[in-house]
Write a protein that holds these residues in place. Structure first.
Motif, PDB file in Angstrom:
ATOM      1  N   SER A 126       0.848  -1.188   0.000  1.00  0.00           N
ATOM      2  CA  SER A 126       0.000   0.000   0.000  1.00  0.00           C
ATOM      3  C   SER A 126       0.885   1.240   0.000  1.00  0.00           C
ATOM      4  O   SER A 126       1.805   1.351   0.813  1.00  0.00           O
ATOM      5  CB  SER A 126      -0.894   0.010   1.246  1.00  0.00           C
ATOM      6  N   VAL A 127       0.581   2.155  -0.921  1.00  0.00           N
ATOM      7  CA  VAL A 127       1.263   3.446  -0.969  1.00  0.00           C
ATOM      8  C   VAL A 127       0.184   4.512  -0.821  1.00  0.00           C
ATOM      9  O   VAL A 127      -0.810   4.505  -1.559  1.00  0.00           O
ATOM     10  CB  VAL A 127       2.051   3.635  -2.279  1.00  0.00           C
ATOM     11  N   LYS A 128       0.389   5.419   0.139  1.00  0.00           N
ATOM     12  CA  LYS A 128      -0.585   6.483   0.394  1.00  0.00           C
ATOM     13  C   LYS A 128       0.089   7.845   0.240  1.00  0.00           C
ATOM     14  O   LYS A 128       1.286   7.980   0.506  1.00  0.00           O
ATOM     15  CB  LYS A 128      -1.150   6.356   1.811  1.00  0.00           C
ATOM     16  N   ALA A 129      -0.696   8.810  -0.181  1.00  0.00           N
ATOM     17  CA  ALA A 129      -0.182  10.171  -0.364  1.00  0.00           C
ATOM     18  C   ALA A 129      -1.351  11.142  -0.331  1.00  0.00           C
ATOM     19  O   ALA A 129      -2.512  10.741  -0.397  1.00  0.00           O
ATOM     20  CB  ALA A 129       0.573  10.285  -1.679  1.00  0.00           C
ATOM     21  N   ASP A 130      -1.019  12.421  -0.251  1.00  0.00           N
ATOM     22  CA  ASP A 130      -2.058  13.446  -0.265  1.00  0.00           C
ATOM     23  C   ASP A 130      -1.525  14.675  -0.965  1.00  0.00           C
ATOM     24  O   ASP A 130      -0.317  14.845  -1.126  1.00  0.00           O
ATOM     25  CB  ASP A 130      -2.493  13.789   1.166  1.00  0.00           C
ATOM     26  N   THR A 131      -2.448  15.524  -1.393  1.00  0.00           N
ATOM     27  CA  THR A 131      -2.060  16.781  -2.019  1.00  0.00           C
ATOM     28  C   THR A 131      -3.196  17.788  -1.868  1.00  0.00           C
ATOM     29  O   THR A 131      -4.323  17.424  -1.540  1.00  0.00           O
ATOM     30  CB  THR A 131      -1.694  16.579  -3.506  1.00  0.00           C
ATOM     31  N   ASN A 132      -2.877  19.040  -2.123  1.00  0.00           N
ATOM     32  CA  ASN A 132      -3.891  20.083  -2.084  1.00  0.00           C
ATOM     33  C   ASN A 132      -4.929  19.863  -3.184  1.00  0.00           C
ATOM     34  O   ASN A 132      -4.627  19.308  -4.244  1.00  0.00           O
ATOM     35  CB  ASN A 132      -3.246  21.460  -2.304  1.00  0.00           C
ATOM     36  N   PHE A 133      -6.123  20.368  -2.944  1.00  0.00           N
ATOM     37  CA  PHE A 133      -7.203  20.280  -3.917  1.00  0.00           C
ATOM     38  C   PHE A 133      -6.832  21.014  -5.205  1.00  0.00           C
ATOM     39  O   PHE A 133      -7.370  20.709  -6.263  1.00  0.00           O
ATOM     40  CB  PHE A 133      -8.488  20.879  -3.337  1.00  0.00           C
ATOM     41  N   GLY A 157      -4.172  22.786   9.388  1.00  0.00           N
ATOM     42  CA  GLY A 157      -5.453  23.464   9.240  1.00  0.00           C
ATOM     43  C   GLY A 157      -6.032  23.459   7.839  1.00  0.00           C
ATOM     44  O   GLY A 157      -7.102  24.022   7.612  1.00  0.00           O
ATOM     45  N   THR A 158      -5.354  22.813   6.890  1.00  0.00           N
ATOM     46  CA  THR A 158      -5.810  22.825   5.506  1.00  0.00           C
ATOM     47  C   THR A 158      -6.213  21.413   5.049  1.00  0.00           C
ATOM     48  O   THR A 158      -5.413  20.487   5.173  1.00  0.00           O
ATOM     49  CB  THR A 158      -4.682  23.337   4.581  1.00  0.00           C
ATOM     50  N   PRO A 159      -7.448  21.274   4.529  1.00  0.00           N
ATOM     51  CA  PRO A 159      -7.853  19.955   4.026  1.00  0.00           C
ATOM     52  C   PRO A 159      -7.101  19.602   2.746  1.00  0.00           C
ATOM     53  O   PRO A 159      -6.790  20.478   1.936  1.00  0.00           O
ATOM     54  CB  PRO A 159      -9.353  20.108   3.770  1.00  0.00           C
ATOM     55  N   ARG A 160      -6.819  18.323   2.613  1.00  0.00           N
ATOM     56  CA  ARG A 160      -6.104  17.832   1.439  1.00  0.00           C
ATOM     57  C   ARG A 160      -6.758  16.536   0.963  1.00  0.00           C
ATOM     58  O   ARG A 160      -7.325  15.802   1.756  1.00  0.00           O
ATOM     59  CB  ARG A 160      -4.635  17.602   1.789  1.00  0.00           C
ATOM     60  N   LYS A 161      -6.627  16.279  -0.319  1.00  0.00           N
ATOM     61  CA  LYS A 161      -7.131  15.036  -0.892  1.00  0.00           C
ATOM     62  C   LYS A 161      -6.155  13.906  -0.605  1.00  0.00           C
ATOM     63  O   LYS A 161      -4.946  14.069  -0.829  1.00  0.00           O
ATOM     64  CB  LYS A 161      -7.318  15.160  -2.405  1.00  0.00           C
ATOM     65  N   ALA A 162      -6.664  12.774  -0.134  1.00  0.00           N
ATOM     66  CA  ALA A 162      -5.835  11.625   0.203  1.00  0.00           C
ATOM     67  C   ALA A 162      -6.092  10.477  -0.783  1.00  0.00           C
ATOM     68  O   ALA A 162      -7.234  10.224  -1.158  1.00  0.00           O
ATOM     69  CB  ALA A 162      -6.113  11.173   1.627  1.00  0.00           C
ATOM     70  N   PHE A 163      -5.005   9.811  -1.160  1.00  0.00           N
ATOM     71  CA  PHE A 163      -5.074   8.754  -2.160  1.00  0.00           C
ATOM     72  C   PHE A 163      -4.312   7.522  -1.690  1.00  0.00           C
ATOM     73  O   PHE A 163      -3.379   7.631  -0.888  1.00  0.00           O
ATOM     74  CB  PHE A 163      -4.418   9.237  -3.469  1.00  0.00           C
ATOM     75  N   GLU A 164      -4.690   6.381  -2.251  1.00  0.00           N
ATOM     76  CA  GLU A 164      -3.974   5.141  -1.978  1.00  0.00           C
ATOM     77  C   GLU A 164      -3.846   4.340  -3.260  1.00  0.00           C
ATOM     78  O   GLU A 164      -4.754   4.339  -4.097  1.00  0.00           O
ATOM     79  CB  GLU A 164      -4.696   4.309  -0.917  1.00  0.00           C
TER      80      GLU A 164
END
Length: 169
Positions: A126-133, A157-164
């Motif tokens: 499993s590889v997970k990551a996130d980034t800004n919208f 304090g900033t929401p980010r999109k999370a992916f796997e």
């Protein structure tokens, strides 16, 4: 070209920071809020290197890309608003940046391929990551590499999109 991917060394810190500083500026020029709050910074890079989590993509002797790779080490991911695809061990990467002179050559995708190899070498699937919208470039890479959107996480304090991405052998 032949590229190698290896653990960053203390002597690499300035070159890494130059790449990240320019990436921070590019994010600003693109109208993004990502990385506009003083993070990352040189002390983050030094800490990555000291902790052994900083990695560089190298062309001959030139650093062309950087990212930090961690195993099971992202506390914010336990607070995901959504659902991960898996619940076991995972590799997470942060601070992905490619040198200005090497943009548009598919090197971020190449570097993330090395991250997947790193995960497999540690018997992690499993590889997970996130980034800004608003990080269209990274969102596009996630799409091209077969990542699945899993929900939102919050950093500073900033929401980010999370992916796997679940890796197959």
């Amino acid at each position: 070209m032949e590229y190698s991917f290896k653990q960053a060394q203390k002597a690499d810190a300035l070159q890494i920071w130059e790449i990240l500083a320019r990436a921070i500026q590019r994010r600003k020029e693109d109208g993004s809020n990502q990385w506009q709050d003083g993070y990352p910074n040189p002390s983050v890079i030094r800490s990555d290197i000291e902790r052994g989590i900083g990695h560089v993509l190298v062309d001959s002797n030139t650093i062309v890309g950087y990212c930090a790779i961690l195993i099971n080490d992202e506390p914010e991911y336990t607070k995901l608003k959504g659902n991960w695809l898996t619940n076991g061990d995972f590799v997470v990467y942060h601070r992905v940046a490619i040198s200005e002179k090497y943009l548009g050559q598919g090197l971020a995708k190449k570097m993330l391929g090395y991250v997947e190899d790193f995960a497999r070498q540690h018997n992690i699937h499993s590889v997970k990551a996130d980034t800004n919208f608003d990080n269209a470039g990274m969102l596009n890479i996630f799409s091209k590499l077969g990542y699945t959107y899993c929900g939102e996480v919050t950093f500073r304090g900033t929401p980010r999109k999370a992916f796997e991405k679940v890796l197959t052998d």
